[in-house]
Scaffold this motif. Structure first.
Motif, mmCIF file in Angstrom:
data_model
loop_
_atom_site.group_PDB
_atom_site.id
_atom_site.type_symbol
_atom_site.label_atom_id
_atom_site.label_comp_id
_atom_site.label_asym_id
_atom_site.label_seq_id
_atom_site.Cartn_x
_atom_site.Cartn_y
_atom_site.Cartn_z
ATOM 1 N N PRO A 96 4.673 13.039 13.841
ATOM 2 C CA PRO A 96 4.876 12.312 15.098
ATOM 3 C C PRO A 96 3.929 11.120 15.204
ATOM 4 C CG PRO A 96 3.553 14.258 15.508
ATOM 5 C CD PRO A 96 3.914 14.288 14.043
ATOM 6 N N ILE A 97 4.133 10.148 14.318
ATOM 7 C CA ILE A 97 3.278 8.971 14.282
ATOM 8 C C ILE A 97 4.141 7.717 14.257
ATOM 9 C CG2 ILE A 97 1.437 10.187 13.063
ATOM 10 C CD1 ILE A 97 2.276 8.605 10.518
ATOM 11 N N GLU A 98 3.510 6.601 14.619
ATOM 12 C CA GLU A 98 4.090 5.278 14.412
ATOM 13 C C GLU A 98 3.017 4.440 13.721
ATOM 14 O OE1 GLU A 98 5.695 1.339 16.811
ATOM 15 O OE2 GLU A 98 4.924 3.079 17.918
ATOM 16 N N ILE A 99 3.278 4.022 12.494
ATOM 17 C CA ILE A 99 2.338 3.149 11.791
ATOM 18 C C ILE A 99 2.562 1.744 12.335
ATOM 19 C CG2 ILE A 99 1.521 2.290 9.568
ATOM 20 C CD1 ILE A 99 2.713 4.820 8.283
ATOM 21 N N VAL A 100 1.627 1.296 13.170
ATOM 22 C CA VAL A 100 1.815 0.029 13.878
ATOM 23 C C VAL A 100 1.280 -1.149 13.090
ATOM 24 C CG1 VAL A 100 1.858 1.125 16.143
ATOM 25 C CG2 VAL A 100 -0.332 0.349 15.181
ATOM 26 N N GLY A 101 0.572 -0.899 11.997
ATOM 27 C CA GLY A 101 0.076 -1.998 11.194
ATOM 28 C C GLY A 101 -0.671 -1.517 9.973
ATOM 29 N N VAL A 102 -0.764 -2.405 8.986
ATOM 30 C CA VAL A 102 -1.527 -2.165 7.760
ATOM 31 C C VAL A 102 -2.434 -3.367 7.541
ATOM 32 C CG1 VAL A 102 -1.372 -2.002 5.227
ATOM 33 C CG2 VAL A 102 0.198 -0.676 6.666
ATOM 34 N N ILE A 103 -3.694 -3.103 7.218
ATOM 35 C CA ILE A 103 -4.651 -4.158 6.880
ATOM 36 C C ILE A 103 -5.047 -3.978 5.419
ATOM 37 C CG2 ILE A 103 -6.950 -5.107 7.297
ATOM 38 C CD1 ILE A 103 -6.682 -4.254 10.212
ATOM 39 N N SER A 104 -4.896 -5.041 4.636
ATOM 40 C CA SER A 104 -5.282 -5.007 3.226
ATOM 41 C C SER A 104 -6.335 -6.075 2.961
ATOM 42 C CB SER A 104 -4.069 -5.260 2.324
ATOM 43 O OG SER A 104 -4.472 -5.333 0.958
ATOM 44 N N ASN A 105 -7.374 -5.703 2.197
ATOM 45 C CA ASN A 105 -8.373 -6.689 1.804
ATOM 46 C C ASN A 105 -8.045 -7.305 0.445
ATOM 47 O OD1 ASN A 105 -9.093 -4.213 0.417
ATOM 48 N ND2 ASN A 105 -11.022 -5.220 -0.139
ATOM 49 N N ARG A 106 -6.850 -6.979 -0.083
ATOM 50 C CA ARG A 106 -6.384 -7.575 -1.332
ATOM 51 C C ARG A 106 -4.944 -8.041 -1.154
ATOM 52 N NH1 ARG A 106 -9.099 -6.479 -6.202
ATOM 53 N NH2 ARG A 106 -7.097 -6.841 -7.251
ATOM 54 N N GLU A 107 -4.711 -9.310 -1.473
ATOM 55 C CA GLU A 107 -3.360 -9.830 -1.300
ATOM 56 C C GLU A 107 -2.405 -9.298 -2.352
ATOM 57 O OE1 GLU A 107 -3.483 -14.053 -1.567
ATOM 58 O OE2 GLU A 107 -4.580 -14.079 -3.467
#
Length: 237
Positions: A46-57
């Motif tokens: 029961p989750i919603e992944i609202v964003g991903v942050i990556s320090n590598r393009e």
């Protein structure tokens, strides 16, 4: 900095409770991110992944997020092409987290050390997935170090992120037995299989309120019917 602003349809009016809003920080292939995406899409978490942050393009995790129509912030380089320093990364990441307003921040294969100021001012608690049975074998090269020490057990841990490296309260662990034939590469693959089971299990416990990450001491939150932390998931292969 590059931020993809992908709109997502999050109609949850029929649900009895809102899903846990999750942001995932990544640096690499994102196999654990994919496990969360699959469980979210299947309705088993029961989750919603609202964003991903990556320090590598070039992280493949970015491709996985795009395929699932999840917003992505890539914080790898500044405008002149130089690699983004940690202070600049934290400033942009803080802005993005505050915009997304998650309930939980998951570090899954994220390979930068975060400052205490960033952690303390984040809009949600952070958990990290580490490939050892903490508090043993903090840091890098855990599989080789475990073999060199002649350990009989190995595994992975999920812990609360603090300014001290891999030192926060351990919430859950998954355990396996070593064999005389194991190499560091073998262990990496075997432990990764554990990670793919431990992470969704732990996030489910958090989403259901079995585990809590509020400001109260975690051990005080365990009721009389709950075992002491860490909760252990024993896997026999």
């Amino acid at each position: 900095m590059a931020v993809d602003t992908i709109s997502t349809n999050t109609n949850n009016t029929a649900a009895t409770s809102q899903p846990l809003r999750v942001v995932v920080l990544v640096s690499g292939s994102g196999s654990n991110l994919q496990v969360l995406i699959d469980a979210m899409q299947a309705g088993t978490l029961p989750i919603e992944i609202v964003g991903v942050i990556s320090n590598r393009e070039d992280a493949y995790a970015v491709t996985r997020a795009h395929a699932a129509a999840i917003p992505v912030a890539i914080l790898s380089h500044v405008a002149n092409g130089k690699r983004m320093g940690i202070k600049t990364f934290e400033r942009h990441a803080s802005e993005q987290l505050n915009a997304w307003q998650p309930d939980l921040i998951v570090l899954a294969g994220f390979m930068r050390v975060l400052s205490s100021a960033f952690i303390d001012n984040a809009p949600a608690p952070m958990i990290n997935l580490h490939p050892s049975l903490l508090p043993a074998y903090k840091g890098l090269d855990t599989h080789q170090r475990v073999l060199q020490a002649g350990e009989q057990l190995h595994g992975c841990s999920i812990h609360v992120v603090t300014a001290e490296l891999d030192a926060g309260t351990v919430l859950t662990q998954a355990v396996l037995s070593l064999t005389h034939k194991d190499t560091a590469d073998d262990l990496q693959k075997r432990v990764q299989k554990l990670e793919h089971q431990l992470l969704p299990w732990t996030v489910l416990l958090l989403a259901k309120g079995v585990l809590s990450l509020n400001k109260a001491p975690l051990n005080a939150q365990q009721n009389a019917f709950m075992p002491a932390l860490p909760l252990k998931l024993y896997i026999e292969e």
